[in-house]
Scaffold this motif. Sequence first.
Motif: not given
Length: 601
Positions: A103-126
């Motif tokens: 299973v290959i899922t898209g993920a947040v850009h490494t340089y945006f990790t933790g900013k809460g960009v569109l569709q990022e699950i960033d709580r409690p961890h980035a």
Amino acid sequence: MDQPTQRLTGGQIVTEYLVREGVKYVFAIPGHGNTALMDAFVDRQDELTVIPAMHEQGASHMADGYYRASGQVAAVCVTIGPGATNTLTGIATAFMDSMPQLVITGAVHTYFTGKGVLQEIDRPHADNFPRMAEPVVKRWFQPSHVEQLPEVMSHAFNAMLEGRRGPVLINFPQDIQAEEAEVMLAPIEQRRPRGRLHGDPAEIARAAQLLLSAERPVILAGGGVIAAEATDLLVKVAERLGAPVTTSFNGKGAIAEDHELYAWPCGDMGSFSGNAMTREADVILSLGCRFSDRVTSSYAQGVTFDIPKTKLIHVDIDGFEIGKNYPAEVGILGDAYAVLSALLTELEKAPAREYRGTEYFQRFQQLKAQWVEHLRPQQEANHAPITISQALSEARKVLPRDTIVVTDSSCPQNQVYNEFPVYGPKQHITAGGFSGIGFALPAAIGAKLGAPDKPVVCICGDGAFLQTGQELATAVMMGIPAVFLILNNGGWCGIRNLQLNLFGEDRELITNFKTPDGSSWMANCTGFAKSLGAAGERVEDPAEIGNALKRALASGQPYVVEVICSLERPWSNMHMTGWWDITVPANRGEYRERYEKKRGF
């Protein structure tokens, strides 16, 4: 000799490994989170086919069905956020039944990790989706540099395929898909373990002596027998001992079900013969079976099993399962093929049993005959609406011997298990452990891709069809000629029967589909299928089921046969011979008393 390096994007590296590993299909839904990876697939379309699913759960079930039919791994590719989370039911289904898929899922850009960009699950961890999936994957990876990808891909395939198999997740950052690096891609054979896990020879010798001394030996075949491709050895061992063979849900097909030593199933939805043989056995050889509540009649002593009075030889590739639910007289950690091969060698040191003239064999055959007679009234009811038993019986008469049947949760799954014979491994595909509703239709699409030369028939209810029926669009777009036998009774039949039987005749709630005025409501599955471009027909006369299925098989296209079945008892009854622990509220009086009596404490 040093391997040459290549300058590739992250997407190209993953694609190259998929091709090298022999992956033929990627079941996918595009989104902004996986566009760079999808772009890498464009240049390899002659080697890698991307199948468009309609829902991410369906994509995972298709990959699952493909593996179960073919033995080959498929990939699932979806986007970030909801695209990823929608796969979880499919991943969990594969994990429970030890089926690998990448299973290959898209993920947040490494340089945006933790900013809460569109569709990022960033709580409690980035970028936290992998932790949601962690309980239902063997391993997960979240690479942070393109240079890591060759090792990630090698580790991913090793994790999927070694020991007890299962799904693996790669949460693939969008920038890592797109950036490039100079990398060395080692041949896959240099990174792959080989061989089988052999059991301890001393324990195998002990098991052989225990079986040779048994008067009433029984073999319980689980999904591990089919995964190990050990079905021929299983039959040889059974014939050597004269041992009846019963199966779990995922073990169904480990022995041809017209073989004289096939006992029919055991468990709460088991048979007279299956439950009697396991209950009365003095020694049971269990192979690749985890002893779930369904196979054991919820562990009620003396209903399906009487362990430890019955001595258990427990063989499994995962030591976690040995002794988990029942104490084992002999516990053997090993691959079913390797263990059965060594066990057969030990058994051949003694004369083979002449079992056909024994009282044990004769009683076994009588119980099997009684079971066939017990099924007959529902199979020949000629009632309208049709009984599920008769629908299955009429289907079996016309379906070729090598047909692969893919079943869904509730009545179709249970009744195919204990009423519908199959004749070889990988001919019965079901979500045995997770038993998720909506599995069968997309899994049948994957199974047909995995076994294009065999008939593939999905058997599911209208409730399941309404969950994942949109995947028919995939079958139409890709020209996948699976047949979909929809048993439409206008409700959640299996659960309705539980409500009425366990809680009382006035305790039904939302299991009988109705409109606001109280009228019964029934989906037009055939009309829906035709709206997506599939062929289909509705059947209300049991005598027409066979002809409809013949037309479906001959059509060469996705084809729905919708059979109108009864929701009312006794015509909707299943053949429950064991016991399943479904709790009854304490305020239900006599219903609760009956439950407590059966539970035994």
